[in-house]
Design an enzyme around this catalytic site. Sequence first.
Site, PDB file in Angstrom:
ATOM      1  N   ASP A  84     -83.837 171.920 -20.272  1.00 35.80           N
ATOM      2  CA  ASP A  84     -82.748 171.032 -20.693  1.00 35.80           C
ATOM      3  C   ASP A  84     -81.442 171.736 -20.408  1.00 35.80           C
ATOM      4  OD1 ASP A  84     -82.752 172.891 -23.202  1.00 35.80           O
ATOM      5  OD2 ASP A  84     -80.943 171.672 -23.378  1.00 35.80           O
ATOM      6  N   ASP A 131     -83.223 169.710 -31.007  1.00 35.31           N
ATOM      7  CA  ASP A 131     -83.156 171.154 -31.235  1.00 35.31           C
ATOM      8  C   ASP A 131     -82.918 171.367 -32.728  1.00 35.31           C
ATOM      9  OD1 ASP A 131     -80.541 170.562 -31.678  1.00 35.31           O
ATOM     10  OD2 ASP A 131     -79.743 171.791 -30.050  1.00 35.31           O
ATOM     11  N   CYS A 156     -74.749 156.235  -4.677  1.00 31.87           N
ATOM     12  CA  CYS A 156     -74.721 156.556  -3.244  1.00 31.87           C
ATOM     13  C   CYS A 156     -75.023 155.347  -2.367  1.00 31.87           C
ATOM     14  CB  CYS A 156     -75.681 157.688  -2.947  1.00 31.87           C
ATOM     15  SG  CYS A 156     -75.153 159.241  -3.698  1.00 31.87           S
ATOM     16  N   HIS A 187     -75.569 159.514 -10.550  1.00 31.52           N
ATOM     17  CA  HIS A 187     -75.957 160.297  -9.377  1.00 31.52           C
ATOM     18  C   HIS A 187     -76.561 161.651  -9.768  1.00 31.52           C
ATOM     19  CE1 HIS A 187     -76.019 162.352  -5.575  1.00 31.52           C
ATOM     20  NE2 HIS A 187     -75.395 163.343  -6.193  1.00 31.52           N
ATOM     21  N   CYS A 209     -79.237 160.456  -0.588  1.00 29.62           N
ATOM     22  CA  CYS A 209     -79.561 160.046  -1.962  1.00 29.62           C
ATOM     23  C   CYS A 209     -79.748 158.535  -2.054  1.00 29.62           C
ATOM     24  CB  CYS A 209     -78.451 160.509  -2.896  1.00 29.62           C
ATOM     25  SG  CYS A 209     -78.744 160.074  -4.621  1.00 29.62           S
ATOM     26  N   CYS A 213     -79.663 156.830  -4.971  1.00 30.50           N
ATOM     27  CA  CYS A 213     -79.206 156.328  -6.275  1.00 30.50           C
ATOM     28  C   CYS A 213     -78.236 155.158  -6.110  1.00 30.50           C
ATOM     29  CB  CYS A 213     -78.573 157.450  -7.103  1.00 30.50           C
ATOM     30  SG  CYS A 213     -76.821 157.716  -6.787  1.00 30.50           S
TER      31      CYS A 213
END
Length: 369
Positions: free
Chosen positions: A266, A93, A309, A335, A304, A306
């Site tokens: 974002d 940015d 998890c 996660h 989930c 991931c």
Amino acid sequence: MTIKFEVIKDSKKTKARLGKLFTHHGVIETPVFMPVGTQATVKAMTPRELEDLDIQIILSNSYHLFLRPGHNLIAQAGGLHKFMDWKGAILTDSGGFQVFSLEKLNKINDEGVSFNSHIDGSKHFVSPEKAMEVQMALGADIAMAFDECTPYPAGKYQVEIAAQRTFQWAKRCKEVHHGLNQSLFGIVQGGTFKDLRIENAKKLVELDFPGYAIGGLSVGEPKSLMYEILDCTVPWLPNNKPRYLMGVGAPQSILEGVTRGVDMFDCVLPTRNARNGSLFTSSGKLSITNAKYKDDFTPLDNKCKCYTCQNFTRAYLRHLYMSKEMLASTLGTIHNLYFMSFLMKSIRLALLEDRLLEFKEEFLSNFLN
Ligand SMILES: [Zn+2]
């Protein structure tokens, strides 16, 4: 190479589109969510972990890197990618938002902004030209024009002056910006005033940027107003260029943005929430420090896939957060970013299969807060 954007498929019932953004650091599938790596690091994550989460692009903050360690030092290290060992794409940015939101002591005129560092109080001056010098030194794939972001609420006169200044600054940024592997996006301002948004968008599009951001939203205005502003702004942005809604990352808002034709998002929300123990699940946000999870030996989200998890229980995660262990931030962030990455993949698949509205409805009916 400068970026190239291709719309792969337009949604029939909404303004959404499936796209590909070609950068020097890989092809990014859109709509995309960009995790924030303020200090040249996505907090608590190694670049390898980000890769494993299929993160395609991250955002870094020029303002923070300009103050510390300094853009020249990063240039000396070979640029931001090399400095932080991130092989994917980066967007920086311009620092505009931070200068206006973090600094109480800023003085603004048409030349630029003077402010005192939040770190050591040292005095600085940032002009559009300086913002370009900093971002070119950092060497991200996408740089942003220097803009003036107004707060909400703000009077129309104040917003109009800021929008005009943003346009003049965009012109100056474009004049000095050059970079073989970097593309410069323009930023539409105009607060919550539709006529100012439209005027600003039209003028900016004449400057022919390779991409356009919508800035100055998600600064405290009601969500419904943000969506109205998107509805009136997006149609003025070219179809063949990527559109980026700055600072928006709540799952509900991403879905609303996507259906309105936004390609990039974002926000610090998923990573910041993760560090505070606020974790996304398919049925909504969950506060893991809540006493009821003390002896809950089920996964955080049984839907989930991931790492967190698949391997840890709510009871263990709660223990880590309660003991303020560093691993809490890492497992929580893995996660939440997986959740975002999976949400964006699901959105893209729904777009491909012409069922975005059905997906949106189903997701929102489960995701309750
Ligand atoms: Zn998970």
